[in-house]
Scaffold this motif. Structure first.
Motif, PDB file in Angstrom:
ATOM      1  N   ALA A 114       0.848  -1.193   0.000  1.00  0.00           N
ATOM      2  CA  ALA A 114       0.000   0.000   0.000  1.00  0.00           C
ATOM      3  C   ALA A 114       0.884   1.243   0.000  1.00  0.00           C
ATOM      4  O   ALA A 114       1.850   1.333   0.757  1.00  0.00           O
ATOM      5  CB  ALA A 114      -0.926   0.008   1.211  1.00  0.00           C
ATOM      6  N   THR A 115       0.541   2.202  -0.852  1.00  0.00           N
ATOM      7  CA  THR A 115       1.286   3.461  -0.943  1.00  0.00           C
ATOM      8  C   THR A 115       0.298   4.617  -0.919  1.00  0.00           C
ATOM      9  O   THR A 115      -0.699   4.613  -1.652  1.00  0.00           O
ATOM     10  CB  THR A 115       2.118   3.524  -2.232  1.00  0.00           C
ATOM     11  OG1 THR A 115       3.033   2.424  -2.259  1.00  0.00           O
ATOM     12  CG2 THR A 115       2.903   4.823  -2.302  1.00  0.00           C
ATOM     13  N   GLY A 116       0.577   5.616  -0.090  1.00  0.00           N
ATOM     14  CA  GLY A 116      -0.269   6.807  -0.025  1.00  0.00           C
ATOM     15  C   GLY A 116       0.570   8.063  -0.172  1.00  0.00           C
ATOM     16  O   GLY A 116       1.666   8.165   0.403  1.00  0.00           O
ATOM     17  N   ASN A 117       0.081   9.009  -0.960  1.00  0.00           N
ATOM     18  CA  ASN A 117       0.775  10.280  -1.176  1.00  0.00           C
ATOM     19  C   ASN A 117      -0.182  11.435  -0.928  1.00  0.00           C
ATOM     20  O   ASN A 117      -1.355  11.373  -1.302  1.00  0.00           O
ATOM     21  CB  ASN A 117       1.311  10.367  -2.615  1.00  0.00           C
ATOM     22  CG  ASN A 117       2.298   9.270  -2.930  1.00  0.00           C
ATOM     23  OD1 ASN A 117       3.414   9.294  -2.439  1.00  0.00           O
ATOM     24  ND2 ASN A 117       1.886   8.306  -3.746  1.00  0.00           N
ATOM     25  N   LEU A 118       0.343  12.486  -0.312  1.00  0.00           N
ATOM     26  CA  LEU A 118      -0.441  13.689  -0.053  1.00  0.00           C
ATOM     27  C   LEU A 118       0.419  14.903  -0.376  1.00  0.00           C
ATOM     28  O   LEU A 118       1.541  15.023   0.114  1.00  0.00           O
ATOM     29  CB  LEU A 118      -0.894  13.747   1.405  1.00  0.00           C
ATOM     30  CG  LEU A 118      -1.608  15.026   1.858  1.00  0.00           C
ATOM     31  CD1 LEU A 118      -2.929  15.180   1.119  1.00  0.00           C
ATOM     32  CD2 LEU A 118      -1.822  15.029   3.365  1.00  0.00           C
ATOM     33  N   SER A 119      -0.113  15.812  -1.217  1.00  0.00           N
ATOM     34  CA  SER A 119       0.608  17.030  -1.592  1.00  0.00           C
ATOM     35  C   SER A 119      -0.232  18.246  -1.240  1.00  0.00           C
ATOM     36  O   SER A 119      -1.421  18.317  -1.591  1.00  0.00           O
ATOM     37  CB  SER A 119       0.911  17.040  -3.101  1.00  0.00           C
ATOM     38  OG  SER A 119       1.788  15.984  -3.442  1.00  0.00           O
ATOM     39  N   LEU A 120       0.380  19.191  -0.548  1.00  0.00           N
ATOM     40  CA  LEU A 120      -0.276  20.446  -0.167  1.00  0.00           C
ATOM     41  C   LEU A 120       0.533  21.606  -0.739  1.00  0.00           C
ATOM     42  O   LEU A 120       1.763  21.604  -0.664  1.00  0.00           O
ATOM     43  CB  LEU A 120      -0.356  20.582   1.362  1.00  0.00           C
ATOM     44  CG  LEU A 120      -0.993  19.429   2.129  1.00  0.00           C
ATOM     45  CD1 LEU A 120      -0.880  19.676   3.630  1.00  0.00           C
ATOM     46  CD2 LEU A 120      -2.448  19.254   1.734  1.00  0.00           C
ATOM     47  N   GLN A 121      -0.151  22.593  -1.317  1.00  0.00           N
ATOM     48  CA  GLN A 121       0.523  23.757  -1.872  1.00  0.00           C
ATOM     49  C   GLN A 121      -0.291  25.010  -1.566  1.00  0.00           C
ATOM     50  O   GLN A 121      -1.525  24.989  -1.621  1.00  0.00           O
ATOM     51  CB  GLN A 121       0.694  23.628  -3.391  1.00  0.00           C
ATOM     52  CG  GLN A 121       1.315  24.857  -4.035  1.00  0.00           C
ATOM     53  CD  GLN A 121       1.457  24.720  -5.532  1.00  0.00           C
ATOM     54  OE1 GLN A 121       2.502  24.372  -6.034  1.00  0.00           O
ATOM     55  NE2 GLN A 121       0.369  24.975  -6.263  1.00  0.00           N
ATOM     56  N   GLN A 143      -3.739  17.456  -3.267  1.00  0.00           N
ATOM     57  CA  GLN A 143      -3.823  16.282  -4.127  1.00  0.00           C
ATOM     58  C   GLN A 143      -3.346  15.071  -3.333  1.00  0.00           C
ATOM     59  O   GLN A 143      -2.394  15.167  -2.560  1.00  0.00           O
ATOM     60  CB  GLN A 143      -2.955  16.437  -5.372  1.00  0.00           C
ATOM     61  CG  GLN A 143      -3.289  17.624  -6.243  1.00  0.00           C
ATOM     62  CD  GLN A 143      -2.415  17.687  -7.479  1.00  0.00           C
ATOM     63  OE1 GLN A 143      -2.538  16.876  -8.388  1.00  0.00           O
ATOM     64  NE2 GLN A 143      -1.518  18.661  -7.523  1.00  0.00           N
ATOM     65  N   SER A 144      -4.007  13.953  -3.524  1.00  0.00           N
ATOM     66  CA  SER A 144      -3.585  12.736  -2.835  1.00  0.00           C
ATOM     67  C   SER A 144      -3.976  11.521  -3.663  1.00  0.00           C
ATOM     68  O   SER A 144      -4.893  11.575  -4.485  1.00  0.00           O
ATOM     69  CB  SER A 144      -4.214  12.644  -1.438  1.00  0.00           C
ATOM     70  OG  SER A 144      -5.621  12.471  -1.546  1.00  0.00           O
ATOM     71  N   ASN A 145      -3.263  10.446  -3.429  1.00  0.00           N
ATOM     72  CA  ASN A 145      -3.653   9.193  -4.055  1.00  0.00           C
ATOM     73  C   ASN A 145      -3.207   8.025  -3.177  1.00  0.00           C
ATOM     74  O   ASN A 145      -2.232   8.115  -2.435  1.00  0.00           O
ATOM     75  CB  ASN A 145      -3.071   9.060  -5.471  1.00  0.00           C
ATOM     76  CG  ASN A 145      -1.588   8.754  -5.464  1.00  0.00           C
ATOM     77  OD1 ASN A 145      -0.804   9.564  -4.976  1.00  0.00           O
ATOM     78  ND2 ASN A 145      -1.205   7.610  -5.996  1.00  0.00           N
ATOM     79  N   THR A 162      -6.740   5.182  -6.019  1.00  0.00           N
ATOM     80  CA  THR A 162      -7.699   6.235  -5.692  1.00  0.00           C
ATOM     81  C   THR A 162      -7.001   7.585  -5.744  1.00  0.00           C
ATOM     82  O   THR A 162      -5.980   7.781  -5.085  1.00  0.00           O
ATOM     83  CB  THR A 162      -8.295   6.035  -4.285  1.00  0.00           C
ATOM     84  OG1 THR A 162      -8.884   4.742  -4.203  1.00  0.00           O
ATOM     85  CG2 THR A 162      -9.359   7.083  -3.999  1.00  0.00           C
ATOM     86  N   ILE A 163      -7.541   8.517  -6.525  1.00  0.00           N
ATOM     87  CA  ILE A 163      -6.967   9.848  -6.686  1.00  0.00           C
ATOM     88  C   ILE A 163      -7.970  10.877  -6.174  1.00  0.00           C
ATOM     89  O   ILE A 163      -9.137  10.858  -6.563  1.00  0.00           O
ATOM     90  CB  ILE A 163      -6.627  10.133  -8.154  1.00  0.00           C
ATOM     91  CG1 ILE A 163      -5.648   9.089  -8.680  1.00  0.00           C
ATOM     92  CG2 ILE A 163      -6.037  11.526  -8.314  1.00  0.00           C
ATOM     93  CD1 ILE A 163      -5.388   9.197 -10.181  1.00  0.00           C
ATOM     94  N   CYS A 164      -7.515  11.760  -5.298  1.00  0.00           N
ATOM     95  CA  CYS A 164      -8.371  12.809  -4.743  1.00  0.00           C
ATOM     96  C   CYS A 164      -7.742  14.172  -5.021  1.00  0.00           C
ATOM     97  O   CYS A 164      -6.535  14.351  -4.829  1.00  0.00           O
ATOM     98  CB  CYS A 164      -8.543  12.635  -3.237  1.00  0.00           C
ATOM     99  SG  CYS A 164      -9.122  11.016  -2.715  1.00  0.00           S
ATOM    100  N   THR A 165      -8.548  15.136  -5.446  1.00  0.00           N
ATOM    101  CA  THR A 165      -8.072  16.504  -5.650  1.00  0.00           C
ATOM    102  C   THR A 165      -9.085  17.479  -5.074  1.00  0.00           C
ATOM    103  O   THR A 165     -10.295  17.240  -5.119  1.00  0.00           O
ATOM    104  CB  THR A 165      -7.867  16.826  -7.150  1.00  0.00           C
ATOM    105  OG1 THR A 165      -9.118  16.710  -7.842  1.00  0.00           O
ATOM    106  CG2 THR A 165      -6.865  15.881  -7.779  1.00  0.00           C
ATOM    107  N   SER A 166      -8.586  18.578  -4.523  1.00  0.00           N
ATOM    108  CA  SER A 166      -9.468  19.615  -4.010  1.00  0.00           C
ATOM    109  C   SER A 166     -10.013  20.443  -5.170  1.00  0.00           C
ATOM    110  O   SER A 166      -9.604  20.274  -6.322  1.00  0.00           O
ATOM    111  CB  SER A 166      -8.707  20.509  -3.026  1.00  0.00           C
ATOM    112  OG  SER A 166      -7.618  21.154  -3.672  1.00  0.00           O
TER     113      SER A 166
END
Length: 209
Positions: A114-121, A143-145, A162-166
């Protein structure tokens, strides 16, 4: 053009810390070399620059099967090559100051990965750059996936992404030169697939949402 890179790295047990600075340079003529518009560059046209300060830490053994990678940054971009149609030439204008962080977690247990990524800008300040408040146009601040992979056998694998974007704000120039703005809502996208390895071939089936 001078483009320095420097980094300080410190290791402590399973932790790795790095502080770095980099200055990136983009040659000024790249823009008008790749356009058919008959617009000249200024005699004193300068390159585009970006200073980037980053601090990162990694731990490949945070817990059994769990690893972490965290990177925080501050970017200062400036001297954008800008097409000034009033004077009919390219000039340098504007700047963009932004900060953010990228977090990555990886967990491995037997046949599961399992791999999770979260990016905040977040935009701190800007001039002559397409932003709205603290957000760059057409770029989500969050952005996260999450990727889940499972090996049913050594040859047969399946995964779920799973890809999530604000929400985003999009800017477009319509006929007559007017600017049109559109809100793009937050979204979640699921992709799944399976693969079967039959050496020397691999068969894959993907379902995209």
């Amino acid at each position: 053009m001078f483009s320095p890179r420097i980094a300080l790295i410190y290791s402590l047990y399973n932790w790795n810390f790095k502080a770095s600075y980099a200055k990136s340079v983009v040659d000024a003529p790249y823009y008008y070399r790749n356009t058919t518009l008959d617009i000249r560059g200024s005699g004193d046209l300068e390159p585009e620059y970006m200073d980037s300060w980053q601090f990162s830490c990694t731990n490949s053994r945070l817990a059994n099967g769990l690893s972490l990678d965290l990177n925080m940054y501050y970017n200062y971009a400036r001297n954008f090559v800008y097409n000034d149609q009033i004077v009919g030439r390219y000039i340098n204008a504007g700047f963009l100051k932004s900060a953010g962080c990228d977090l990555s977690l990886t967990y491995s247990y037997k046949r599961l990965l399992a791999t999770g990524n979260l990016s905040l800008q977040r935009v701190l300040s800007s001039d002559m750059y397409p932003v709205s408040g603290h957000q760059v146009y057409s770029v989500p601040n969050i952005q996260s996936n999450i990727i889940l992979g499972y090996k049913l056998t050594d040859e047969f694998r399946m995964h779920l992404n799973t890809i999530c974007t604000s929400k985003q704000i999009s800017e477009a120039i319509v006929q007559g030169g007017d600017h049109q703005y559109e809100d793009i809502p937050a979204r979640v996208i699921f992709d799944t697939g399976v693969s079967y390895e039959l050496k020397p071939m691999t068969l894959e089936l993907e379902v995209h949402n």
